[in-house]
Design a protein around this motif. Sequence first.
Motif, PDB file in Angstrom:
ATOM      1  N   MET A 307     -15.746  80.955  -2.270  1.00 26.54           N
ATOM      2  CA  MET A 307     -15.807  82.368  -1.922  1.00 26.54           C
ATOM      3  C   MET A 307     -15.979  82.590  -0.418  1.00 26.54           C
ATOM      4  O   MET A 307     -15.450  83.565   0.139  1.00 26.54           O
ATOM      5  CB  MET A 307     -16.959  83.055  -2.685  1.00 26.54           C
ATOM      6  CG  MET A 307     -16.846  82.929  -4.197  1.00 26.54           C
ATOM      7  SD  MET A 307     -15.246  83.449  -4.848  1.00 26.54           S
ATOM      8  CE  MET A 307     -15.249  85.162  -4.390  1.00 26.54           C
ATOM      9  N   ASN A 308     -16.699  81.673   0.244  1.00 28.35           N
ATOM     10  CA  ASN A 308     -16.977  81.869   1.684  1.00 28.35           C
ATOM     11  C   ASN A 308     -15.951  81.184   2.582  1.00 28.35           C
ATOM     12  O   ASN A 308     -15.519  81.750   3.592  1.00 28.35           O
ATOM     13  CB  ASN A 308     -18.387  81.366   2.013  1.00 28.35           C
ATOM     14  CG  ASN A 308     -19.450  82.126   1.258  1.00 28.35           C
ATOM     15  OD1 ASN A 308     -19.267  83.300   0.937  1.00 28.35           O
ATOM     16  ND2 ASN A 308     -20.563  81.463   0.949  1.00 28.35           N
ATOM     17  N   GLN A 309     -15.623  79.922   2.234  1.00 31.95           N
ATOM     18  CA  GLN A 309     -14.706  79.166   3.085  1.00 31.95           C
ATOM     19  C   GLN A 309     -13.244  79.515   2.804  1.00 31.95           C
ATOM     20  O   GLN A 309     -12.466  79.751   3.722  1.00 31.95           O
ATOM     21  CB  GLN A 309     -14.914  77.662   2.873  1.00 31.95           C
ATOM     22  CG  GLN A 309     -16.199  77.113   3.473  1.00 31.95           C
ATOM     23  CD  GLN A 309     -16.149  77.101   5.002  1.00 31.95           C
ATOM     24  OE1 GLN A 309     -15.083  77.132   5.584  1.00 31.95           O
ATOM     25  NE2 GLN A 309     -17.310  77.066   5.624  1.00 31.95           N
ATOM     26  N   LEU A 310     -12.891  79.523   1.523  1.00 29.06           N
ATOM     27  CA  LEU A 310     -11.476  79.693   1.195  1.00 29.06           C
ATOM     28  C   LEU A 310     -11.118  81.175   1.082  1.00 29.06           C
ATOM     29  O   LEU A 310     -10.161  81.604   1.691  1.00 29.06           O
ATOM     30  CB  LEU A 310     -11.187  78.963  -0.123  1.00 29.06           C
ATOM     31  CG  LEU A 310      -9.748  78.514  -0.361  1.00 29.06           C
ATOM     32  CD1 LEU A 310      -9.244  77.687   0.803  1.00 29.06           C
ATOM     33  CD2 LEU A 310      -9.656  77.685  -1.643  1.00 29.06           C
ATOM     34  N   THR A 311     -11.880  81.926   0.351  1.00 27.11           N
ATOM     35  CA  THR A 311     -11.693  83.352   0.056  1.00 27.11           C
ATOM     36  C   THR A 311     -10.420  83.600  -0.747  1.00 27.11           C
ATOM     37  O   THR A 311      -9.472  82.834  -0.679  1.00 27.11           O
ATOM     38  CB  THR A 311     -11.676  84.254   1.312  1.00 27.11           C
ATOM     39  OG1 THR A 311     -10.444  84.058   2.016  1.00 27.11           O
ATOM     40  CG2 THR A 311     -12.852  83.970   2.215  1.00 27.11           C
ATOM     41  N   VAL A 312     -10.457  84.694  -1.509  1.00 26.38           N
ATOM     42  CA  VAL A 312      -9.303  85.034  -2.352  1.00 26.38           C
ATOM     43  C   VAL A 312      -8.072  85.313  -1.488  1.00 26.38           C
ATOM     44  O   VAL A 312      -6.960  84.845  -1.765  1.00 26.38           O
ATOM     45  CB  VAL A 312      -9.638  86.264  -3.225  1.00 26.38           C
ATOM     46  CG1 VAL A 312      -8.403  86.721  -3.996  1.00 26.38           C
ATOM     47  CG2 VAL A 312     -10.778  85.951  -4.171  1.00 26.38           C
TER      48      VAL A 312
END
Length: 796
Positions: A307-312
């Motif tokens: 959720m933080n590094q890759l994100t949708v």
Amino acid sequence: MPAFRQVGEKQLPNPVLCMAWSPKRDLIALANTTGELLLHRLNSFQRVWSLPPSEYTGKEITALAWRPDGKILAFSLADTKQVVLCGVEKAEILHVFPMQNPVTCMHWMEVVEESSALSSFYNSEDESKLFLPKLPTLPKSEEKSDEIMNLLGEVRLNILVLGGDAGFVELYAYGMYKIATLTGVSGTCRSLSLSSDLKSLSVITEVRSADNNPEICYIQLDTGLLSDCLPEVTRMARKFTHISTLLQYLHLSLTCMCEAWEDILMQMDLRLTKFVQEKNTSTQVQDEFLELLLWGQSSPELQALLMNQLTVKGLKKLGQSIESSYSSIQKLVISHLQSGSEALLYHLSEVKGMSLWKQKFEPLGLDSAAIEGAITAVGSFSLKANELLQVIDKSMKNFKAFFRWLYVAMLRMCEEHIPPELNKMTQKDIAFVADFLSEHFSENEELFDRKGKYFNVERVGQYLKDEDEDLVSPPNTKGNQWLTKSQFTLKSPLLFPSYPRKSLHFVKRMMENVIEQCLQKPAEVIGKSVKQAVFLPLYTVPESSENTPRLFELPSLWNDKKAKMHYVLFCMPEISPCKLYLLRKGTDPNRYISVIVGVVMSIDLSHHLDNAEDDNAAAQSNYVYSCLDARFYDDEMLTVVLQGSEEENRRRVLAQLPLASTLSCETEFNWEPNLRLDQQSGAIPCQELVLGNQWRELESMKAQFVAVNGIRKVACVLSANLRHIRVFEMDVEDEDEEGAESQNVSADQDGLETSMTSQGQGEESVEAEDEAGEPRGAVFQKTEEHLESEEALGLS
């Protein structure tokens, strides 16, 4: 009113080492001491473009030569021992080939001989277009890929002759294919001229004599095999030029594929690799993803990283960019690699057919066994390209399934709405995701050595690595019925070997090496057939010329196509400082049976300059001149730079000398074969200098060298310091007003050019040349329609 009209003048920032006029247009190429190549237009000496030196090519330009159609410029580099072919329109490097020795001189000629066999070949040369689709242009370099195809040029045979140290001489058909490597030439080549009927090659060499003094010698080599087999040589050379061009095309295609793959790696490095590196738990990423796949649950750490590094949003962008890059690679393989391979197979198959016609092609060294090996190598390359297509197809399926699944999983974590079409997963989709996880997050020992715990995307990338190592993940061949057949079937010459453990780059290099070996045999056979017919020691090198750039030094060579004669123009300043010498030799070495080797004559430069309008004409009658430089303007005229011999008169003169009276000299000169020419110069028949009104004093300029083009009727004079240049139209008289105007324009252009960078806005493309580069004051004016049609033809 002085003869010749000055149209430009420049003070250049760097000394000029080479200069050569285009054979077709009013363009002159210059190379300077910094390794920069410049192209200037006649009008006001306006710069069209500049090609700066690079570590890839080199910085020490030693020679220049234009292809006869004026579309390609060849230059040689001493520091990297390379010859470069440059496109004239856009200053693009199109082809580079290495040399064993540094090149000191080059000459590019076109064959003018005609025959019925050649005429039929010229008409049918493009038959391949009936059977092969047109090769598509390359992405990101569409202009360059079109230029690569222009390397072929016209069908009529032209040959680039290269000479260097230690008797190094090579001939390249169409500037691409090495057609002969000559042996037996002594000394360092200073100048070359291949006759347009291909019967002989004139070479000026500098040889160390027994007492270690450098001597200038004239050598004539018998190239009778080339002229006797001209139709066969033309066909063979044209085919091999097609092949060389296709190899260049495949190289560019593979480069584009590597660039597309680097885009994928960049995206991976930014996203997933960083994601894997920052994970610091004891469990493997692969296991956590599998847990998420099977149970729909993930560890808090994996959820935070996703959720933080890759994100949708980042995941969606990553998936799109990777899919786009894969599609690009796939299109390049289908449209470019496979099309280029098919064309290669077609041309090599035709060459094999030629090699089986032993009566015609065996004397030229065509070896059917070697060509068969080249065909097999191209077949293996095609198989490897097809194998890569299958790997890409499988990887794309896995990638799509993985990103679609992970996108839905992350939407669930965000408790956002999931589109119904994305929420369904078949058993096959789950298998694709599992395959992706096992391949790309693997940490087995094989991959650990090369990638460690990094995100692994080697399945496609391994094919594009230029390494000799085996593939890390070779294709799975279990169940392949072809490989379970008997060894007898696999060793059949009808089957191409596949090299399942090697990369595409490796197979491509292997194919290039095999084809190169196939190309070398004719060059060796033809080279051995060339024999020395004439060797004439002319004179010792004067000490005063030790520091002079060798390219500008006399002697200069000329081939009279109509009379089928070689001419050598030279001076012997230490013996006869006020004479210009001309050596004449027939292009056919077998024409004369006697041992007497040609005709030598001289022109006495101690003559007054006839100018009826000059009040000091009588005083000029005592002037004695020495020749600083001399070049053939055409078959009947010389362009010379003269200097007054007396201390009180050191003025420089640019003049045109008609050769009619000199060439009509019937006085025989009996050459003593055991003596140099300078040791028997007193017996050389001499003609008086005839100038008429075709001369002009070069005021305020210490002129030293000249480059001319009789077809375009232009001349360029260079000063002794190699920085000051004046350009003249030679078929019109100067007018005082026009001369002053041209000098003002030149001064303005000087100011403009100093403020420009090498590729600044002041530079123009060749296409923008005003009225096809025609001199505005030309004697034969053309209508605007004719000029436009001529320019269209010149650029086609």
